[in-house]
Scaffold this active site. Structure first.
Site, PDB file in Angstrom:
ATOM      1  N   SER A  15      -0.798   1.060 -12.997  1.00  0.00           N
ATOM      2  CA  SER A  15      -1.731   0.710 -11.928  1.00  0.00           C
ATOM      3  C   SER A  15      -2.480  -0.588 -12.250  1.00  0.00           C
ATOM      4  CB  SER A  15      -2.753   1.838 -11.739  1.00  0.00           C
ATOM      5  OG  SER A  15      -3.765   1.408 -10.855  1.00  0.00           O
ATOM      6  N   LEU A  16      -2.611  -1.443 -11.239  1.00  0.00           N
ATOM      7  CA  LEU A  16      -3.367  -2.693 -11.413  1.00  0.00           C
ATOM      8  C   LEU A  16      -4.856  -2.496 -11.106  1.00  0.00           C
ATOM      9  CD1 LEU A  16      -0.894  -5.226  -9.756  1.00  0.00           C
ATOM     10  CD2 LEU A  16      -1.549  -5.161 -12.169  1.00  0.00           C
ATOM     11  N   SER A  17      -5.215  -1.299 -10.622  1.00  0.00           N
ATOM     12  CA  SER A  17      -6.610  -1.084 -10.201  1.00  0.00           C
ATOM     13  C   SER A  17      -7.629  -1.307 -11.327  1.00  0.00           C
ATOM     14  CB  SER A  17      -6.765   0.317  -9.598  1.00  0.00           C
ATOM     15  OG  SER A  17      -6.030   0.386  -8.402  1.00  0.00           O
ATOM     16  N   THR A  62      -4.292   7.581  -5.683  1.00  0.00           N
ATOM     17  CA  THR A  62      -2.963   7.107  -5.302  1.00  0.00           C
ATOM     18  C   THR A  62      -1.973   8.269  -5.372  1.00  0.00           C
ATOM     19  OG1 THR A  62      -1.347   5.357  -5.669  1.00  0.00           O
ATOM     20  CG2 THR A  62      -2.465   6.189  -7.640  1.00  0.00           C
ATOM     21  N   LYS A  66      -3.028  11.477  -2.163  1.00  0.00           N
ATOM     22  CA  LYS A  66      -3.829  10.893  -1.075  1.00  0.00           C
ATOM     23  C   LYS A  66      -4.149  11.904   0.028  1.00  0.00           C
ATOM     24  CE  LYS A  66      -2.906   5.979  -1.390  1.00  0.00           C
ATOM     25  NZ  LYS A  66      -2.530   4.779  -0.629  1.00  0.00           N
ATOM     26  N   ASP A 104      -7.116   1.476   2.666  1.00  0.00           N
ATOM     27  CA  ASP A 104      -5.834   0.766   2.826  1.00  0.00           C
ATOM     28  C   ASP A 104      -5.826   0.017   4.160  1.00  0.00           C
ATOM     29  OD1 ASP A 104      -4.696   1.625   0.431  1.00  0.00           O
ATOM     30  OD2 ASP A 104      -3.912   3.459   1.333  1.00  0.00           O
ATOM     31  N   ALA A 131       7.782   4.336   9.263  1.00  0.00           N
ATOM     32  CA  ALA A 131       6.849   5.237   9.956  1.00  0.00           C
ATOM     33  C   ALA A 131       6.417   6.355   9.018  1.00  0.00           C
ATOM     34  CB  ALA A 131       7.515   5.804  11.210  1.00  0.00           C
ATOM     35  N   GLY A 132       6.366   6.060   7.715  1.00  0.00           N
ATOM     36  CA  GLY A 132       5.952   7.061   6.730  1.00  0.00           C
ATOM     37  C   GLY A 132       4.458   6.965   6.455  1.00  0.00           C
ATOM     38  N   THR A 155      14.521   6.591  11.275  1.00  0.00           N
ATOM     39  CA  THR A 155      14.495   7.771  12.143  1.00  0.00           C
ATOM     40  C   THR A 155      13.583   7.429  13.323  1.00  0.00           C
ATOM     41  OG1 THR A 155      14.559   9.030  10.093  1.00  0.00           O
ATOM     42  CG2 THR A 155      14.148  10.279  12.118  1.00  0.00           C
ATOM     43  N   ILE A 215       4.513  -4.889   2.437  1.00  0.00           N
ATOM     44  CA  ILE A 215       3.315  -4.306   1.820  1.00  0.00           C
ATOM     45  C   ILE A 215       3.576  -3.862   0.382  1.00  0.00           C
ATOM     46  CG2 ILE A 215       2.378  -3.579   4.064  1.00  0.00           C
ATOM     47  CD1 ILE A 215       2.821  -0.660   3.060  1.00  0.00           C
TER      48      ILE A 215
END
Ligand code: ATR
Length: 270
Positions: A15-17, A62, A66, A104, A131-132, A155, A215
């Site tokens: 993680s870059l957080s 994350t 979530k 986000d 669309a996830g 889908t 993204i």
């Protein structure tokens, strides 16, 4: 007292957080510490409760937590409810509960506005691929532009469902086979699919539109962005969205809008 914050997930090592938040904590000389903590799937609630006892007052969340983070919290913002996921938890001392938010969405908008200002955005058509879970925050933040928005997904039904659920059906939707037909010279193309994470490449048409924004970032985006560049697209990766969502969380916790460019540099130069 030192304020304790962390990003929770599994895996979490890369993680870059911590780099982003610790950099800002230093920049603004704050008495705080930000860590990365692995919390296994199925142990989110007990993990957070334990950390709360240790004095942690804020979390980024994350994968894979979530959705759980939203369910678990005593309070949540309208945008976290609409998106159905939370990436930021803030402990509300007065009420002794956690507030869940989803940064986000504003993070994506910050990233996009850095590339295209909001006046110019009003003249664009926007095509979102996928669309996830990741698409939900992006589509939510594009609500003001819903009548010029098209959602395309492998889908197709899921794209139609997303349009109905998040933008009252105002966004057009369909399968990925419509991609070339949906693009004109004013189109911004946004990839939210996880194809690159699985080593797959989406076929893209030659550049006709203005921008291809993925993204994802790093190895998950490299090949797709290289392909887009070769086809003539102006490209940008999702590191700016990652830093944008971090900035919105940081502002919630500290009341400071942090320096995005410095964080981007620190991440790119790691
Ligand atoms: P995330 O949280 O990253 O969005 P997700 O909820 O599993 O993950 O959604 C993944 C998205 O990427 C979906 O839109 C998926 O398409 P389907 O709904 O048809 O499954 C899309 N996706 C994943 N792999 C893909 C591939 N190889 N080609 C095209 N779309 C892909």
């Amino acid at each position: 007292m030192t304020r304790r914050l962390a990003v929770l997930g599994d895996p979490i090592d890369h993680s870059l957080s911590p780099r982003i938040h610790s950099g800002w904590i230093d920049d603004y000389s704050l008495n705080a510490r930000y860590e990365a903590i692995r919390i296994e799937d199925g142990t989110f609630q007990s993990g957070v409760n334990e950390l709360c006892i240790k004095g942690f007052t804020g979390f980024n969340v994350t994968l894979p937590h979530k959705h759980r983070a939203l369910e678990f919290s005593g309070k949540s913002t309208p945008r976290a409810q609409a998106i159905g996921a939370a990436n930021t938890l803030t402990y509300l001392n007065d009420e002794s509960i956690w507030l869940a938010d989803n940064t986000d969405a504003p993070g994506f908008m910050m990233a996009l506005n850095n590339i295209i200002d909001s006046a110019a955005l009003k003249t664009k058509t926007i095509v979102v691929l996928g669309a996830g879970g990741a698409a939900r925050a992006v589509v939510y933040s594009l609500k003001p532009y819903a009548d010029r928005l098209t959602l395309l997904n492998r889908t197709a039904e899921k794209a139609a469902d997303l349009s109905h659920e998040l933008v009252s059906g105002k966004a057009a939707s369909g399968g990925l086979e419509y991609l070339a037909a949906c693009i004109d010279s004013e189109t911004i193309l946004i990839n939210t699919t996880s194809a690159g994470h699985n080593g797959a490449l989406l076929p893209l048409p030659n550049r006709v539109g203005t921008l291809f924004y993925d993204i994802s970032y790093g190895a998950a985006a490299d090949r797709q962005l290289a392909m887009a560049t070769e086809l003539g697209w102006r490209t940008a990766d999702g590191l700016s969205m990652l830093v944008g969502q971090a900035a919105a969380s940081f502002e919630t916790w500290f009341g400071i809008a942090p320096d995005i460019d410095r964080a981007m540099l620190r991440c790119r130069n790691k």
